[in-house]
Design a protein around this motif. Structure first.
Motif, mmCIF file in Angstrom:
data_model
loop_
_atom_site.group_PDB
_atom_site.id
_atom_site.type_symbol
_atom_site.label_atom_id
_atom_site.label_comp_id
_atom_site.label_asym_id
_atom_site.label_seq_id
_atom_site.Cartn_x
_atom_site.Cartn_y
_atom_site.Cartn_z
ATOM 1 N N ARG A 198 -2.125 -4.192 0.790
ATOM 2 C CA ARG A 198 -1.747 -2.745 -0.153
ATOM 3 C C ARG A 198 -0.971 -3.039 -1.007
ATOM 4 O O ARG A 198 -0.624 -4.428 -1.187
ATOM 5 C CB ARG A 198 -0.814 -2.243 1.113
ATOM 6 N N PRO A 199 -0.759 -2.220 -1.815
ATOM 7 C CA PRO A 199 -0.622 -2.864 -3.611
ATOM 8 C C PRO A 199 0.681 -2.033 -3.302
ATOM 9 O O PRO A 199 1.661 -1.246 -2.195
ATOM 10 C CB PRO A 199 -1.493 -1.241 -3.951
ATOM 11 N N VAL A 200 1.808 -3.440 -3.586
ATOM 12 C CA VAL A 200 3.426 -2.445 -3.776
ATOM 13 C C VAL A 200 3.846 -2.198 -4.688
ATOM 14 O O VAL A 200 2.976 -2.773 -5.989
ATOM 15 C CB VAL A 200 3.247 -4.617 -4.079
#
Length: 148
Positions: free
Chosen positions: A41-43
């Motif tokens: 997941r993108p931060v």
């Protein structure tokens, strides 16, 4: 970390040793896949649009530099050099670090281009803002403390 050792001491040792996650065998494939998806997941961290340090500021959207409230024209390389220094205030950056961040890895390490651009930048933003640490590199100087 995926391992057959799944005792509490093993888990603590694995995480303290640098593992981002720890799963013991036997494991459930669905759980492993969920943990992988979590890591992919993108931060979302708040994006910084203006870097500021002691009267010097760089607007990352407009690529505009300001010194004590006045706009200063910087070339693309000067701006990139100022940005690297401002992202690491007070930290000494070697000429090799500056070369790789600003000019890329394919630049001649024997060149004096870093020193030349440090001089250009000092002339535009003020010589006292960049400190030379002999034999090591350069750092963005700490702003002087105001007397109270």
């Amino acid at each position: 970390m995926l391992t057959a050792r799944s005792g509490p001491d093993d888990i603590v040792a694995g995480l303290d040793g640098g593992a981002d996650d720890y799963m013991g065998k036997p494991f459930r494939l669905a759980e492993l896949l969920a943990r992988v998806r979590l890591r992919l997941r993108p931060v979302h961290s708040p994006e910084v649009f203006v870097l500021a340090h002691g009267g010097l500021s760089l607007d990352m959207r407009t690529r505009q530099a300001m010194v004590d409230g006045k706009v200063v024209d910087l070339s693309a390389r000067e701006y990139a050099l100022a940005e690297v220094l401002m992202r690491h205030p007070g930290q000494v950056l070697s000429r090799e670090q500056l070369l790789s961040h600003v000019w890329g890895y394919d630049y001649d390490p024997g060149s004096n281009v870093v020193e030349v651009y440090i001089r250009y930048l000092r002339n535009k933003i003020g010589a006292s803002r960049i400190t030379t640490v002999r034999g090591i590199g350069y750092r963005l100087a700490q702003p002087p403390a105001h007397a109270s």
